[in-house]
Design an enzyme around this catalytic site. Structure first.
Site, PDB file in Angstrom:
ATOM      1  N   GLU A 182       0.884  -1.278  -0.041  1.00  0.00           N
ATOM      2  CA  GLU A 182       0.006   0.042   0.018  1.00  0.00           C
ATOM      3  C   GLU A 182       0.963   1.371  -0.297  1.00  0.00           C
ATOM      4  O   GLU A 182       0.870   1.982   1.000  1.00  0.00           O
ATOM      5  CB  GLU A 182      -0.943  -0.045   1.313  1.00  0.00           C
TER       6      GLU A 182
HETATM    7  C1  ACM Z   1      -1.917  -5.497   4.603  1.00  0.00           C
HETATM    8  O1  ACM Z   1      -2.907  -5.888   4.990  1.00  0.00           O
HETATM    9  N1  ACM Z   1      -1.972  -4.217   4.044  1.00  0.00           N
HETATM   10  C2  ACM Z   1      -0.735  -6.180   4.175  1.00  0.00           C
END
Ligand code: ACM
Ligand code: ZN
EC number: 3.2.1.52
Length: 750
Positions: free
Chosen positions: A324
């Protein structure tokens, strides 16, 4: 094959007459995770308090094993076994640890034999002995009589990586709780603790070279103005790593990069692309401010941080995050763009890959390997990286095909921050739905992989993100019993797994867990629908599927307790009543309370309308409303006719409310159940009765209401609020409870 042959030899060397081979566990052998091979026998061994403990010469770490065993027996039974190693082999009343010198045995393999002469645990290494102890501890009754069923077990894990993750950044947990978490993992033979130590919302590991990381980065100002945070000193970290190693658990630290790094930027803003100041985040989400990939100082900083990290953690792996990471600030940053040009990187994904590969190269010089979330596949995988597949299993499959090691943690089965039961009564969670059975049915090795590729699947892990877990009690609640299901997935042979058998064995574990003061989810009674409108009388069946336990209930609005009526058959309700019901497990654990409203009404009278058009009328009302009471109906922006219960596509405003009115046509007399699944507030009324009022914020909340309807036309009114920009509004509703009737232009009119 090796196991079975060895096992037969082992068994034939013992007195056979009282043992009977069986694939099933008996009542008294309820080990989780289920061992690869068990032979049960009739009868049991009674150990006396002065039981002798003997180790064959070569067993390493015998003092630690002895101390652990005696402490655990004492905690479970109150019996104090002398912490003393006996010098010569006793004849009876004994626990023997015997080292196996056989290269065919695995490092984690053990055998446990309980017979008339005593207990014998055999293994090749400390790990095996420790797992033998764990199985033995699950056989000890929780009373002062050390009566242990005769049994022979030969056991080893299916996967080498059996992990549990914990996010200590969204919420912070004490050293004592981290130890308790490790103890829980140890009970179920999990061997890797993935410790998520840095995030946007808090930096939780002391780094001596960069004191501001914890002076500033460990603390956030909450929305109410209060200060929240904490961190672990390097001494505390050493203490935890040692504690874990004594339980044969490796601690893998995660230092997130390049994203999820706002707390670090709050401490050292010069590491960001953008000039300015940053504050430790007090909201959950994904943020654009990340480490600048163009500045050499970023890499210098991260390498210095990692130098201290690897001194604290002996683990072969260091987790570098990688998930992310928005690319927005890199796209605008001259230094990042310059880096891309110089390195011949075609886009920002390749820049992320460059970032990760530089960190990998550095760690390899220190003899460490990286693990990253599956985004590290994008723009090219670092040469020796291990991939943690979280966005489903596709990333893991892709990595295994590229001959990279993989740990499976797909959101669908391994995210313990998801709801585990009806979100109407479960405490607010991040969303999703991952039931105990779903975890249990997880298969870590995807069928898409051939035999060679499958070898790259090292195992699986559950992730425990703590946005909605602000106490250790809540963490335990979200973890247990799902951790038990996952333990069996990663330990037991695939062919030994059986859901009903697991559920039966699990019933005996709640008491054990309660003894360890571990909170556990117990399923509340299910009763179909939480709001019911009826005419004469109605029946309400209740059931609990997950646990063998008593259902108790009240009809006077009070909360149930141990003296409330026990449910035996469907309740017959004749007047407006509030049913409150709760599950009471014999371990002493209880479920949440379910409240079911039963409202007696006069039969609805169908309206007679002559001129009808298809569809429902709608009005869009301008404004940002956080709940239904706030909606003012003044500023109508748009109106028209809908054939579905959905926001029209052509609205440009981000936030608004919608009122829908018209008639629902019922062709068949029946009891109808209305469902609503939405992110933002929704209210549904039929014939003037509010059937569903769904005000759930933050979570995907499902609500149901039930009402009896004759053939005819009934006024319907729906109010829906849109106050989350990303919300995928799913407002489906109105179906017959048994055969779903979609609501469309055939039965909606105005
Ligand atoms: C995640 O759940 N962002 C690895
Ligand atoms: Zn930059």
């Amino acid at each position: 094959m090796r196991t079975s042959i060895l096992f037969l030899l082992l068994v034939s060397a013992q007195v056979m007459n009282s043992f009977t081979s069986t694939a099933q566990t008996s009542n008294s052998v309820n080990i989780i995770p289920k061992p690869s091979r068990i032979i049960n026998a009739k009868g049991s061994l009674l150990l006396k308090e002065d039981v002798k403990i003997f180790f064959s010469n070569e067993v390493e770490g015998k003092e630690i094993l002895l101390s652990y065993l005696c402490d655990q027996i004492n905690q479970l039974t109150g019996v104090e076994i002398p912490k003393k190693i006996t010098g010569k082999l006793p004849a009876s009343n004994k626990i023997i640890f015997k080292k196996v010198n056989d290269n065919n045995w695995g490092e984690e393999e053990y055998s446990l034999i309980v017979d008339v002469t005593g207990v014998l645990i055999e293994a090749k290494s400390g790990k095996g002995f420790f797992y033998g102890i764990q199985s033995l501890l699950q056989l000890v009754p929780l009373n002062t009589e050390l009566k242990i069923p005769y049994v022979k077990i030969l056991d080893e894990p299916r996967y080498p990586y059996r992990g549990m993750h914990l996010d200590v950044c969204r919420h912070f947990f004490s050293v004592d709780f981290i130890k308790k978490y490790i103890d829980l993992m140890a009970m179920y033979k999990m061997n890797t603790f993935h410790w998520h130590l840095t995030e946007d919302q808090g930096w939780r590991i002391e780094i001596k070279k960069y004191p501001k990381l914890t002076e500033i980065g460990a603390w956030r100002i909450e929305k109410d103005g209060s200060k929240y945070g904490g961190f672990y000193t390097q001494d505390q970290i050493k203490e935890i790593v040692k504690y874990a190693s004594e339980r044969f658990i490796t601690v893998i630290p995660e230092i997130e990069l390049p994203g999820h790094s706002v707390a670090a930027l709050a401490a050292y803003p010069e590491l960001a692309c953008n000039q300015g100041t940053f504050e430790v985040e007090n909201e959950w989400g994904v943020f654009d401010d990340v480490y600048c990939a163009g500045k050499e100082t970023t890499f210098e900083f991260l390498q210095n941080v990692l130098l201290e990290v690897i001194e604290l953690f002996p683990s072969k792996y260091i987790h570098i995050g990688g998930d992310e990471c928005p690319k927005a600030s890199w796209e605008k940053c001259p230094l990042c763009q310059k880096r891309m040009k110089e390195e011949g990187l075609k886009d920002e994904h390749e820049l992320q890959s460059y970032f990760i590969q530089r960190m990998e190269k550095f760690l390899l010089t220190k003899d460490r390997k990286i693990i990253g979330w599956d985004e590290i596949l994008e723009g090219g995988l670092a040469p020796e990286a291990t991939v943690m597949s979280w966005r489903g299993t596709a990333g893991g499959i892709q990595a295994a095909k590229q001959k990279h090691d993989v740990i499976m943690t797909p959101g669908s089965h391994c995210y313990f921050d998801h709801y585990q039961d009806d979100n109407y009564i479960e405490p607010t969670a991040i969303g999703g739905f991952t039931s105990l059975q779903k975890v249990y049915e997880f298969e870590p090795t995807p069928s898409e992989l051939n035999e060679d590729e499958a070898k790259y699947i090292l195992g699986a892990q559950a992730n425990v993100w703590t946005e909605y877990m602000n106490t250790s009690d809540r963490v335990e609640y979200m973890l247990v019993p799902r951790i038990c299901a996952l333990a069996e997935v990663v330990w037991s042979p695939k062919g030994q797994r059986n859901w009903n058998d697991f559920k039966d064995r699990m019933n005996h574990h709640y008491e054990l867990l309660h003894k360890h003061e571990i909170n556990s989810f117990i399923q509340a009674p299910h009763g179909g629908v939480n709001k019911n409108f009826f005419f004469d009388q109605m029946e309400m069946p209740l059931e609990v599927k997950l646990q063998d336990a008593e259902i108790r209930y009240t009809l006077d609005g009070s909360n149930p307790d141990v003296n409330s009526k026990i449910y035996t058959k469907p309740l017959v309700i004749e007047n407006t009543t509030t049913i409150k019901t709760q599950t009471f497990h014999e371990s002493g654990l209880k479920s949440k309370i379910r409240t079911i409203e039963c409202v007696k009404i006069s039969p609805l009278v169908s309206d007679t309308i002559s001129e009808l058009s298809e569809g429902l009328k709608y009005k869009i009302i301008k404004g940002k409303f956080s709940n239904l009471d706030e909606v003012t109906y003044d500023e109508v922006m748009q109106c028209g006719v809908l054939d579905k219960i959905k926001f029209p596509k052509d609205i440009e405003e981000e936030y608004y409310a919608m009122e829908i009115t018209g008639y629902l046509k019922i062709d068949k007399k029946a009891t109808y159940t209305f469902f609503n699944y939405a992110v933002d507030p929704v209210q549904i009324s039929i014939g003037g009765h509010v059937i569903i009022s769904n005000e759930g914020l933050n979570a995907r909340q499902e609500r149901r209401g039930r009402i009896h309807l004759d053939e005819g036309m009934y006024p319907v009114r729906i109010v829906m609020v849109k106050n989350t920009p990303y919300a995928n509004q799913q407002v489906s509703w109105c179906s017959n409870y048994f055969d779903q009737i979609p609501i469309n232009s055939e039965n909606l009119f105005h």
